[in-house]
Design a protein around this motif. Structure first.
Motif, short mmCIF file in Angstrom:
data_model
loop_
_atom_site.label_atom_id
_atom_site.label_comp_id
_atom_site.label_asym_id
_atom_site.label_seq_id
_atom_site.Cartn_x
_atom_site.Cartn_y
_atom_site.Cartn_z
N CYS A 117 0.81 -1.22 0.00
CA CYS A 117 0.00 0.00 0.00
C CYS A 117 0.84 1.27 0.00
O CYS A 117 0.50 2.25 -0.64
N ALA A 119 3.90 3.95 -0.59
CA ALA A 119 4.88 4.28 -1.62
C ALA A 119 6.28 3.99 -1.10
O ALA A 119 6.57 4.23 0.07
N TYR A 126 7.34 11.92 -6.15
CA TYR A 126 6.01 11.44 -6.58
C TYR A 126 5.45 12.30 -7.69
O TYR A 126 5.39 13.52 -7.59
N GLN B 168 2.07 4.61 -5.56
CA GLN B 168 1.02 5.34 -4.87
C GLN B 168 1.52 6.71 -4.44
O GLN B 168 2.74 6.92 -4.32
N ASN B 169 0.59 7.61 -4.16
CA ASN B 169 0.93 8.87 -3.53
C ASN B 169 1.42 8.55 -2.12
O ASN B 169 0.72 7.88 -1.36
N PRO B 170 2.65 9.00 -1.75
CA PRO B 170 3.16 8.68 -0.41
C PRO B 170 2.21 9.10 0.71
O PRO B 170 2.24 8.53 1.80
N GLU B 171 1.37 10.07 0.44
CA GLU B 171 0.44 10.52 1.48
C GLU B 171 -0.87 9.76 1.46
O GLU B 171 -1.70 9.94 2.35
N PRO B 173 -1.70 6.01 1.00
CA PRO B 173 -1.40 4.60 0.76
C PRO B 173 -2.68 3.85 0.35
O PRO B 173 -3.74 4.05 0.94
N ARG B 174 -2.58 3.03 -0.70
CA ARG B 174 -3.70 2.21 -1.13
C ARG B 174 -3.11 0.91 -1.66
O ARG B 174 -2.03 0.91 -2.21
#
Lengths: 147, 249, 401
Positions: A117, A119, A126, B168-171, B173-174
């Motif tokens: 999940c 990054a 990003y 994913q966007n580090p902020e 999480p998915r």
């Protein structure tokens, strides 16, 4: 014949036992020990020795604080780890087997599911998916009809 | 549903709010200041139950055919924007047509951030949770992917991640195998921005149909709007006390 | 121990057949595991399940097994709790099947989770407001209580405990099925569910499905061991099955009739009973006709006394049970949620349209893994322990009068 077989089994077991005993010895002696790239900055948020043994506890505690209570301190955050320890080669902490997290976790054989999940690269690297497709507004018929 | 004549005249409303804001700003400056401090909480301070985040959507201003809120959400949260049956949609544009009168309305539908969320009630592990400030979230660390919350949600607000994700966007999480939904851009809220990507996009497009704020703060624009205009909850019959309310339907 | 003792029957030893049975079950399990690892790697994108139909074919098989598991224990309950000797002779087999089928059903549910690797989370984090979490306690308790019950039945020294433990098992299974039905009954948001009737209705369903499975297994065991089933026993089992089938039809009728009384439910009833595509067909043709009316006609026909007729009637009930689960679980989700009553809705997220569902081979393989699990447990257990019903015909004579 039976005796040869017996001997063979005995020797086989002995070798197996020896190798089992040798394996931790090899770990303790530091054979093939993973070599870690130095993180950014002067020093880690805690002593290296402490982090080596307790990083998982810190991360778990922080994860619940952030997730459930909205506490966003950065000292023990996973994002903080990634920011300092992303590899200079891959830009990630878990893209290759040499990257910071994987190096030890492959060595010790402990599976990680953080990166399913989260990054593995710092925020500044990003890039949001170039152009997310715009949602079409028409109704999509999914093999169905108006009830 | 409210009748059409309850629709406020938008110019009046704005004028009123401006007047109200000036009046409260002068008369209650210390109070406002105090609250301002409380809202921009320190990173180490937990979310407070004194705050309840909510949203009012004025369907009379929401443009049919515009999906800027959806695109902004996808960009902010790293969703692909694909709309197949297995793709995640945290916010969607819903077109509704009154069966008798034929009047058509367009509105964004998203997690309603209920006070009594059915998804939280049914979750076996407690992964579905409501934060102290009323934001309903999925704790992916304890979500086992049973999808019971998706069965229970009256708004079809939740999606299940059907395939592995990367970058994913580090902020945000998915990942595969967990359920997810709108978070009210909790990463922005916790930074003290106190807005969401969809609201920003709607304002940027000049529609100003979406309003985000603290329902518990009597001085906030959203609380003032709630006090002045009739708003409705979707599926009000379920008495979930939703955090998202609609005007003009 | 001499191998002759491990036989399907005391009269005739057929080890080859035992191993071939295990091989068949094992082969199916292999397919299930392959499907599991495939889905675990690729995700649910390889199934027909989606954000509209969130529970699919695996859940149809799993919920059937769980409901039937609690129902099959009834045979034992009638023996232990209500003191009928004929049923008491069948109590051990009944308890074994209950455990085996519950294990099979739960296995499917677990294999279908988005994060099956986090099963330990499900076992350590409980939200007690969730009927799902309560179910986990009911299921685990069921294993323990029925296991204990089997012990009291099979160990002569503990025999006198079989009545109180049997009573506990009976009450526990009623609670368990209530909770299973409530998984659907508590879903206030959806037109197809949201009815307190689900709890008692699932209990009645479980009576019929469980007894049907029991009759099937007993018939096969008798056949393999060349034992003729006594006509009086067969006649009592089939009459009981007929009562249960009739009760199922009654509850189904009541559910839909009450729904038809509420204007807000009309559209859903129209959908599921008349114009919902495959679902009315499965409901009338599968659940009501094949699973209800036809077995009733068969049981009460002139041929109703032959073991073959009873066997096929029971088989139809099991088949009809799967149709019922499909209509309940998938039909209930296929009908769109009505967010704005009085409005037509449309969006990119399939609002206002009937949700499509096309299952893939992978979820079918997951689903039948439950049956294979139950089959393997039963086969192995029947071979090593005495589960074969042993009747004392004097008791049956006495009970008949």
């Amino acid at each position: 014949m039976a005796r040869v077989l017996h001997n063979l089994i005995a020797w086989g077991l002995l070798v197996l036992l020896a190798s089992l005993l040798m394996a931790p010895a090899a770990v303790m002696a530091g054979v093939n020990k993973p070599v870690l790239e130095r993180g950014k900055g002067e020093r880690c948020v805690e002593d290296t020795e402490f982090m080596r043994r307790n990083h998982m506890a810190l991360l778990k505690h922080h994860r619940d604080d952030t997730m459930r209570r909205g506490i966003r301190t950065t000292k023990h955050s996973l994002k903080g780890c990634v920011d300092c320890h992303a590899s200079s080669k891959t830009g990630s902490v878990a893209a290759s087997k040499e990257d910071f997290c994987m190096a030890c976790h492959v060595y010790t054989g402990v599976k990680l599911d953080c990166w399913d999940c989260h990054a593995t690269k710092p925020m500044k690297q990003y890039r949001p998916a170039a152009t997310p497709r715009v949602t079409p507004l028409m109704v999509q018929q999914q093999g169905g009809q108006q009830p | 549903m409210n009748e059409q004549n309850l629709k406020p005249d938008s110019s009046d409303r704005r004028a009123f709010l401006k007047a109200g804001a000036v009046a409260t700003g002068t008369a209650l400056a210390p109070g406002v200041l105090l609250f301002g401090v409380a809202q921009a909480r320190a990173p180490g301070e937990p979310a407070s139950d004194k705050v309840r985040w909510g949203m009012i959507i004025d369907t009379t201003k929401c443009a049919s055919g515009c999906s800027d809120c959806v695109t902004a959400c996808n960009t902010e949260n790293g969703l692909s924007g694909a709309t197949g049956p297995q793709d995640s949609q945290w916010i969607r544009k819903l077109n509704i047509r009154h069966l008798k009168s034929g009047v058509e309305t367009s509105l964004p539908m998203l997690c309603q951030h209920c006070e009594h969320p059915p998804c939280v009630d049914v979750c076996p592990t407690g992964a579905s949770m409501k934060r102290a400030d009323g934001i309903v979230l999925v704790d992916r660390h304890t979500c086992i992917g049973c999808r019971y919350c998706m069965m229970a949600c009256p708004y079809k607000a939740r999606s299940f991640v059907h395939e592995p994700l990367t970058d994913q966007n580090p902020e945000v999480p998915r990942g595969k195998g967990c359920v997810e939904s709108c978070t009210f851009c909790v990463q922005k809220v916790d930074r003290g921005e106190n807005t969401t990507a969809c609201v920003e996009a709607c304002n940027a497009a000049g529609h100003k149909a979406m309003l985000f704020g603290d329902l518990n703060d009597p001085q906030s624009e959203i609380a003032q709007t709630m006090k002045t205009y009739a708003t409705t909850e979707v599926r009000a019959d379920l008495r979930l006390n939703t955090g998202v309310r609609y005007q003009g339907i | 121990m001499p191998s002759q003792e491990f036989c399907l029957s005391p009269r005739e030893c057929k080890p080859g057949q035992f191993w071939s049975l295990l091989a068949v079950g094992g082969l199916v399990m292999l397919g299930t595991l392959a499907a599991f690892f495939y889905l675990e790697h690729h995700g649910h994108v390889m199934t027909g399940m989606n954000n509209q139909i969130v529970w699919g074919l695996p859940h149809v098989f799993a919920v059937f097994l769980i409901v039937a598991a609690s129902g099959v224990l009834n045979v034992a309950s009638i023996g232990s709790v209500f003191g009928k000797k004929m049923y008491k002779a069948r109590a051990p087999l009944s308890g074994l099947l209950a455990i085996a089928m519950l294990a099979g059903g739960l296995a499917v549910l677990v294999l279908d989770l988005g994060r099956p690797d986090r099963l330990i989370v499900a076992m350590t984090h409980y939200n007690f407001k969730s009927i799902f979490a309560l179910n986990m306690i009911f299921y685990n308790g069921f294993f323990a209580i029925v296991g204990l019950y089997l012990l009291t039945l099979m160990d002569r020294r503990l025999n006198h405990w079989s009545k109180p433990v049997g009573l506990l098992a009976f009450l526990w299974r009623l609670a368990l099925t209530t909770a299973t039905g409530s998984i659907f009954g508590f879903l206030v948001a959806r037109a197809g569910y949201n009815s307190a009737l689900y709890a008692p209705m699932f209990i009645i369903y479980s009576f019929a499905y469980g007894l049907a499975v029991f009759i099937l297994v007993q018939s096969v065991m008798y056949k393999w061991n060349n034992i003729q089933v006594d006509e009086r026993i067969l006649s009592r089992l089939k009459n009981l099955l007929a009562i249960f089938i009739a009760a199922c039809l009654y509850f189904t009728a009541v559910l839909h009739l009450t729904n038809m009384y509420f204007a807000k439910q009309w559209e859903f009833e129209r959908f599921i009973l008349l114009d919902g595509g495959i679902y009315p067909l499965l409901f009338w043709g599968g659940q009501v006709f094949l699973g209800g009316i036809l077995p009733l006609v068969m049981i009460f026909s002139r041929a109703g006394k032959s073991p073959a007729t009873v066997f096929f009637a029971a088989l139809l009930v099991v088949l009809g049970g799967h149709f019922q689960m499909y209509v309940t679980i998938i039909g209930g989700q296929a009908f769109p949620l009505d967010l704005f009553p009085g409005y037509a809705e449309s969006s990119s997220f399939f609002d206002g349209v009937v949700h499509g569902y096309t299952p893939t081979i992978w979820e079918f393989l997951l689903g039948i893994g439950g049956i294979a699990t139950a089959f393997l447990i039963t086969t192995a257990a029947v071979r090593v322990l005495k589960f074969m019903p042993q009747d004392d015909f004097k008791d049956i004579e006495l009970e008949a009068h």
